[in-house]
Design a protein around this motif. Structure first.
Motif, short mmCIF file in Angstrom:
data_model
loop_
_atom_site.label_atom_id
_atom_site.label_comp_id
_atom_site.label_asym_id
_atom_site.label_seq_id
_atom_site.Cartn_x
_atom_site.Cartn_y
_atom_site.Cartn_z
N ALA A 161 0.82 -1.21 0.00
CA ALA A 161 0.00 0.00 0.00
C ALA A 161 0.85 1.25 0.00
N ASN A 162 2.18 1.12 0.24
CA ASN A 162 3.05 2.29 0.28
C ASN A 162 3.24 2.83 -1.14
N THR A 163 2.64 3.98 -1.43
CA THR A 163 2.74 4.56 -2.77
C THR A 163 4.09 5.18 -3.04
N TYR A 164 4.90 5.41 -1.99
CA TYR A 164 6.21 6.01 -2.23
C TYR A 164 7.12 5.05 -2.99
N ASN A 165 7.01 3.78 -2.67
CA ASN A 165 7.84 2.81 -3.37
C ASN A 165 7.36 2.58 -4.81
N ARG A 166 6.11 2.94 -5.07
CA ARG A 166 5.55 2.68 -6.39
C ARG A 166 5.53 3.92 -7.28
N GLN A 167 6.01 5.07 -6.78
CA GLN A 167 5.90 6.29 -7.58
C GLN A 167 6.89 6.30 -8.75
N ASN A 168 7.98 5.54 -8.65
CA ASN A 168 8.96 5.49 -9.74
C ASN A 168 8.75 4.31 -10.66
N TRP A 169 7.71 3.55 -10.44
CA TRP A 169 7.44 2.43 -11.34
C TRP A 169 6.91 2.97 -12.66
N GLU A 170 7.21 2.27 -13.69
CA GLU A 170 6.91 2.79 -15.03
C GLU A 170 5.61 2.19 -15.55
N ASP A 171 4.80 3.07 -16.13
CA ASP A 171 3.56 2.65 -16.79
C ASP A 171 3.52 3.29 -18.16
N ALA A 172 3.54 2.48 -19.19
CA ALA A 172 3.60 3.00 -20.56
C ALA A 172 2.50 2.37 -21.39
N ASP A 173 2.16 3.04 -22.49
CA ASP A 173 1.11 2.56 -23.39
C ASP A 173 1.68 1.85 -24.61
N PHE A 174 2.92 2.14 -24.97
CA PHE A 174 3.53 1.49 -26.13
C PHE A 174 5.03 1.41 -25.92
N PRO A 175 5.67 0.33 -26.35
CA PRO A 175 7.10 0.18 -26.10
C PRO A 175 7.95 0.99 -27.09
N ILE A 176 9.23 1.11 -26.79
CA ILE A 176 10.21 1.75 -27.67
C ILE A 176 10.98 0.62 -28.36
N LEU A 177 10.70 0.42 -29.65
CA LEU A 177 11.25 -0.72 -30.37
C LEU A 177 11.88 -0.26 -31.67
N CYS A 178 12.80 -1.08 -32.17
CA CYS A 178 13.37 -0.87 -33.49
C CYS A 178 12.51 -1.59 -34.53
N GLN A 179 12.77 -1.32 -35.79
CA GLN A 179 11.96 -1.91 -36.86
C GLN A 179 12.13 -3.42 -36.94
N GLU A 231 10.83 -6.68 -13.54
CA GLU A 231 11.74 -5.60 -13.19
C GLU A 231 12.76 -5.42 -14.30
N CYS A 232 13.19 -4.18 -14.48
CA CYS A 232 14.17 -3.85 -15.51
C CYS A 232 15.49 -4.57 -15.22
N LYS A 233 16.10 -5.11 -16.23
CA LYS A 233 17.35 -5.85 -16.05
C LYS A 233 18.55 -4.93 -15.87
N ILE A 234 18.33 -3.61 -15.92
CA ILE A 234 19.42 -2.66 -15.69
C ILE A 234 19.23 -1.94 -14.36
N CYS A 235 18.08 -1.30 -14.19
CA CYS A 235 17.86 -0.52 -12.96
C CYS A 235 17.05 -1.28 -11.92
N ALA A 236 16.54 -2.46 -12.24
CA ALA A 236 15.81 -3.33 -11.30
C ALA A 236 14.53 -2.69 -10.80
N ARG A 237 13.92 -1.77 -11.55
CA ARG A 237 12.63 -1.20 -11.16
C ARG A 237 11.53 -1.87 -11.99
N PRO A 238 10.36 -2.10 -11.42
CA PRO A 238 9.26 -2.71 -12.19
C PRO A 238 8.81 -1.80 -13.32
N PHE A 239 8.45 -2.40 -14.43
CA PHE A 239 8.00 -1.61 -15.58
C PHE A 239 6.95 -2.44 -16.32
N THR A 240 6.29 -1.82 -17.28
CA THR A 240 5.25 -2.47 -18.06
C THR A 240 5.90 -3.31 -19.15
N VAL A 241 5.52 -4.58 -19.18
CA VAL A 241 6.12 -5.53 -20.13
C VAL A 241 5.16 -5.74 -21.29
#
Length: 427
Positions: A7-25, A44-54
């Protein structure tokens, strides 16, 4: 995950929520109609270890499913694809791109420093439109000759193929053609390309793909300026029938003043002479292996002086018209130079032994018509060795005094000459 879904929103404020990925052709695939599954805070991101939208999708028929591996913040910091981690502009590994742009972006690797660095980069990204790179990469020069030569211009969809079936390698796959994996022989395990790490790819260290590309760049042909500073002419080859004088002038005028443009239609080439050497070097550097006019890729080389051109033509076996002369088999080699003449050395043109007496070659004339030639062994000898008691032979024609003519019938040494003389006196 790095943090829990509490329930702690402070830990979740840096989590990423996106609508479309950044991809190459390449990772997106060639199918314009594609379906994706979106899982919010899925990994979780394999670089910064923060949860993100997959995001997960299939790029095409008989291709393997792909998914995003890093968050969008890490992707924007390096301007790379979220899946393959290759540069979005050149399609090259980060190590190759940073080497070509002379950029050394040291991203922290410890957890605390990495979190602080990521927050600062997010603050900088929020102040932009998100379409341009940030950090040191955003301040780097726009392009590099090495990157333009190595850049991939078309998508490489073979990278999306399924993995090799391990059961087929062991001879135990029973699916046959329905198997979603490839039935091919695996690559050599000792091949450096078989051991790739996603973190090494992102940080730009110990990347085997980058090492291979950098070695290829070091062996690529270069156009070095000639040592003769008076040469300010460039050779342009492969013109064909579509490239005209105006086309060449429209392209090369940007580098400096052009003195003359000479087109040789027979050889389909042109010679462009600049007013200054600096303009010629700039044109050669920016046009070598990159010059395309009217859909034709043209060859750019430095012109040569007349003396150097003649020496190279003789050395390489090239005629004056520029055509290569193939060697003719069976011809003798070059003759050796004649020996030095010595005044004391006698002129022995026929290589005769100087210890023996001179021999005179007497060639018998053919007999007159109606007279049979003498049998072998009864004719006059070919060589008359002049001994001490032998009668003198008539001198050669060239050594006789003028006005004196020698007739063979008056020769006292001829056969039957004494009998005829005695008969004449008896009469």
């Amino acid at each position: 995950m790095a943090t829990s879904l509490g329930a702690n929103t402070y830990n979740r404020q840096n989590w990423e929520d996106a609508d479309f990925p950044i991809l190459c052709q390449t990772c997106l695939g060639e199918n314009p109609y594609i379906r994706m599954t979106k899982e919010k805070y899925g990994k979780e991101c394999k670089i910064c270890a923060r949860p993100f939208t997959v995001f997960r999708w299939c790029p095409g028929t008989r291709m393997r499913f792909k998914k995003t591996e890093v968050c969008q913040t890490c992707s924007k910091m390096k301007n790379v694809c979220q899946t393959c981690l290759l540069d979005l502009e050149y399609g090259l590994p980060i190590q190759v791109r940073d080497t070509g742009l002379n950029v050394k972006d040291d991203v922290p690797k410890s957890d605390v420093n990495k979190e602080y660095y990521t927050q600062n980069m997010e603050r900088e990204i929020s102040g932009t439109d998100g379409t341009r790179p940030v950090g040191l990469l955003g301040k780097a020069p726009s392009s590099s000759d090495m990157l333009l030569k190595l850049a991939r211009t078309t998508p490489y969809y073979k990278r999306n193929r399924p993995h090799i079936c391990s059961f087929w390698v062991k001879g135990e796959c029973k699916r046959g053609e329905e198997c979603p994996y490839r039935h091919e022989k695996p690559t050599d395990p000792d091949d450096p390309l078989a051991d790739q790490n996603i973190k090494d790819r992102y940080y730009g260290i110990n990347d085997p793909v980058a090492d291979k590309l950098l070695k290829r760049a070091s062996t690529m042909p270069r156009l070095d300026p000639p040592e003769d500073k008076t040469i300010s002419t460039l050779y342009i080859g492969g013109l064909g029938d579509t490239v005209t004088d105006a086309d060449l002038k429209n392209h090369f005028y940007q580098f400096g003043e052009i003195r003359t443009i000479t087109i040789v239609q027979r050889q389909q080439c042109a010679f462009i002479q600049f007013a200054t050497r600096q303009a010629a070097e700039s044109a050669a550097e920016k046009s070598f292996n990159k010059l395309i006019i009217n859909g034709r890729r043209l060859t750019v080389k430095w012109g040569r002086s007349q003396a150097a051109r003649g020496k190279e033509a003789i050395k390489e076996g090239v005629s004056e018209m520029g055509t290569r002369l193939d060697p003719v088999p069976g011809l003798p080699g070059a003759l050796p130079p004649p020996p030095a003449l010595d005044e004391e050395t006698p002129t022995n043109y026929f290589n005769l032994d100087p210890g023996t007496g001179p021999a005179l070659l007497n060639i018998a004339l053919p007999p007159p018509p109606g007279i049979n030639p003498p049998p072998p062994g009864f004719g006059p000898p070919m060589f008359h060795h002049m001994g001490p008691m032998a009668p003198p032979m008539p001198p050669p024609m060239g050594l006789r005094p003028p006005g004196h003519i020698h007739y063979p019938s008056q020769d006292p040494q001829r056969m039957g000459a004494h009998a005829a003389h005695g008969q004449r006196h008896g009469d």
